[in-house]
Motif scaffolding. Sequence first.
Motif, PDB file in Angstrom:
ATOM      1  N   ALA A 180      84.501  -6.340  57.898  1.00  0.00           N
ATOM      2  CA  ALA A 180      85.471  -6.182  57.439  1.00  0.00           C
ATOM      3  C   ALA A 180      85.263  -5.642  56.361  1.00  0.00           C
ATOM      4  CB  ALA A 180      85.643  -8.112  56.311  1.00  0.00           C
ATOM      5  N   SER A 181      85.330  -4.213  56.452  1.00  0.00           N
ATOM      6  CA  SER A 181      84.967  -2.794  56.065  1.00  0.00           C
ATOM      7  C   SER A 181      86.013  -1.678  56.210  1.00  0.00           C
ATOM      8  CB  SER A 181      83.586  -1.991  55.879  1.00  0.00           C
ATOM      9  OG  SER A 181      84.156  -1.947  57.200  1.00  0.00           O
TER      10      SER A 181
ATOM     11  N   GLU B 249      95.236  -0.257  50.840  1.00  0.00           N
ATOM     12  CA  GLU B 249      94.687  -0.974  50.247  1.00  0.00           C
ATOM     13  C   GLU B 249      94.773  -2.362  50.104  1.00  0.00           C
ATOM     14  OE1 GLU B 249      97.940  -0.996  47.377  1.00  0.00           O
ATOM     15  OE2 GLU B 249      98.695   1.656  48.342  1.00  0.00           O
ATOM     16  N   GLY B 250      93.828  -3.411  51.491  1.00  0.00           N
ATOM     17  CA  GLY B 250      93.639  -4.176  51.703  1.00  0.00           C
ATOM     18  C   GLY B 250      94.752  -5.085  51.696  1.00  0.00           C
TER      19      GLY B 250
ATOM     20  N   PRO C 277      94.020  -9.378  63.964  1.00  0.00           N
ATOM     21  CA  PRO C 277      92.839  -8.544  63.887  1.00  0.00           C
ATOM     22  C   PRO C 277      92.070  -8.733  62.433  1.00  0.00           C
ATOM     23  CG  PRO C 277      94.747  -7.051  64.841  1.00  0.00           C
ATOM     24  CD  PRO C 277      95.524  -8.150  64.666  1.00  0.00           C
ATOM     25  N   TYR C 278      92.811  -9.460  61.616  1.00  0.00           N
ATOM     26  CA  TYR C 278      92.352  -9.699  60.977  1.00  0.00           C
ATOM     27  C   TYR C 278      92.016 -10.829  60.583  1.00  0.00           C
ATOM     28  CZ  TYR C 278      94.544  -5.344  58.870  1.00  0.00           C
ATOM     29  OH  TYR C 278      94.197  -3.913  59.527  1.00  0.00           O
ATOM     30  N   THR C 279      91.776 -11.727  61.582  1.00  0.00           N
ATOM     31  CA  THR C 279      91.284 -13.213  61.301  1.00  0.00           C
ATOM     32  C   THR C 279      90.897 -13.126  62.857  1.00  0.00           C
ATOM     33  OG1 THR C 279      93.210 -14.147  63.433  1.00  0.00           O
ATOM     34  CG2 THR C 279      93.682 -13.419  60.781  1.00  0.00           C
TER      35      THR C 279
ATOM     36  N   THR D  65      94.578  -8.429  53.574  1.00  0.00           N
ATOM     37  CA  THR D  65      93.795  -8.690  54.874  1.00  0.00           C
ATOM     38  C   THR D  65      92.605  -9.782  54.761  1.00  0.00           C
ATOM     39  OG1 THR D  65      92.457  -6.856  53.634  1.00  0.00           O
ATOM     40  CG2 THR D  65      94.255  -6.456  55.604  1.00  0.00           C
ATOM     41  N   GLU D  66      91.960 -10.186  53.577  1.00  0.00           N
ATOM     42  CA  GLU D  66      90.795 -10.122  53.533  1.00  0.00           C
ATOM     43  C   GLU D  66      91.324 -12.181  53.674  1.00  0.00           C
ATOM     44  OE1 GLU D  66      88.608  -9.586  50.034  1.00  0.00           O
ATOM     45  OE2 GLU D  66      87.625  -8.279  50.338  1.00  0.00           O
ATOM     46  N   GLN D  67      92.235 -12.730  52.956  1.00  0.00           N
ATOM     47  CA  GLN D  67      92.679 -13.759  53.562  1.00  0.00           C
ATOM     48  C   GLN D  67      93.900 -13.828  54.375  1.00  0.00           C
ATOM     49  OE1 GLN D  67      94.822 -14.887  50.229  1.00  0.00           O
ATOM     50  NE2 GLN D  67      92.927 -14.014  48.558  1.00  0.00           N
ATOM     51  N   ALA D  68      93.721 -12.552  54.993  1.00  0.00           N
ATOM     52  CA  ALA D  68      94.975 -13.143  56.443  1.00  0.00           C
ATOM     53  C   ALA D  68      94.848 -14.404  56.983  1.00  0.00           C
ATOM     54  CB  ALA D  68      94.603 -11.798  57.364  1.00  0.00           C
TER      55      ALA D  68
END
Length: 342
Positions: free
Chosen positions: A133-134, A260-261, A279-281, A303-306
């Motif tokens: 996650a970067s 920006e996420g 792809p974010y899960t 994206t952090e809560q996709a």
Amino acid sequence: MQAPDSTQKGKLVDQALALVQADLAQPSDLTRQSIQRFREQSSAHAQAIAHAERFHQMANRIKRPQPSLIRRISYQADLFMVKATETRGLLATTVLAVAATLWFWLGANDNVPAQLANADNNIQTQQLMTRGASHKEVELEDGSIIWLGWRTTAQVEFSTHARIVRLREGMAAFKVAADANRPFTVISDAIQTEVTGTEFVVDRRQKGRVEVAVLEGNVAVKGADERVSKLAAAQAVIAESGQLGPIMPRSVEEIGRWREGMLVFKNRPIIDALTHLAPYTPYQLDTQMLQDHRGTVSGMFFTEQAEDGLFSILATHRIAFTQANNTLRLRPEHELPPRPAY
């Protein structure tokens, strides 16, 4: 007061979703007060907050599948590597650089014209990689900038006659410094994107699928059959197995906000939206049974809560799933009536 039109309603819902997501991520008096102030502005604002809250409630009612042990270990390893790079500096960076070099040396099999590969013998190479996650922003020696998305690997090759980036996997945005004597070419699978100075995104996160979208300027995209599509700002093209599809409109906000996420969708076909979220899960999605689905997705997702966004979309569009390892096989629940639109 004039009633808001559908576009205004969509913007209100986007703002409400962002507020509710922020409160769910880090509940506080400040986030609750922000929601209350938003709700009190008008009846349309209150409806948007109610819609956003229902959206998350539906997602929470779904029993979520568990990724396999191997997948969970892989995710933990990604996070560990990101942390190691941040805290151990040079040692971790050196290890990653060696690993990247081996990766590219063993996997350099993109179809590249000889005139690009052998422009001259003075070729400077640079290996780029992100894990987990970067994101990463890199400025190249010519002043061009590359933004690397999650789990992205790329190789930069600069010579006196050409600037080449080989995108092996993942997604990257490019802001290219103008140089009429050295075209800038991004090679991903069998797809070549060439410019002299512009800003665009290349997405190679799905096997056999490459998407190119333009933020500013113009680009020429060449398929495996040598056919060329010329894209302007706010346009995109998707290539499946090297074959270019039709040119599509795509708002600049949708193209670039991932840096920006955030992922922004505006009436995006549901398969397309799910493809960008996946792809974010921890999951891979099998959407074969959704080919005739006419649903669209509008909204903003972090994206952090996709994963929340994924299951919210499935709930809203009444899409069921079965699990096979880490793959979710999606299908519409035909026996249920569609939900009324907001």
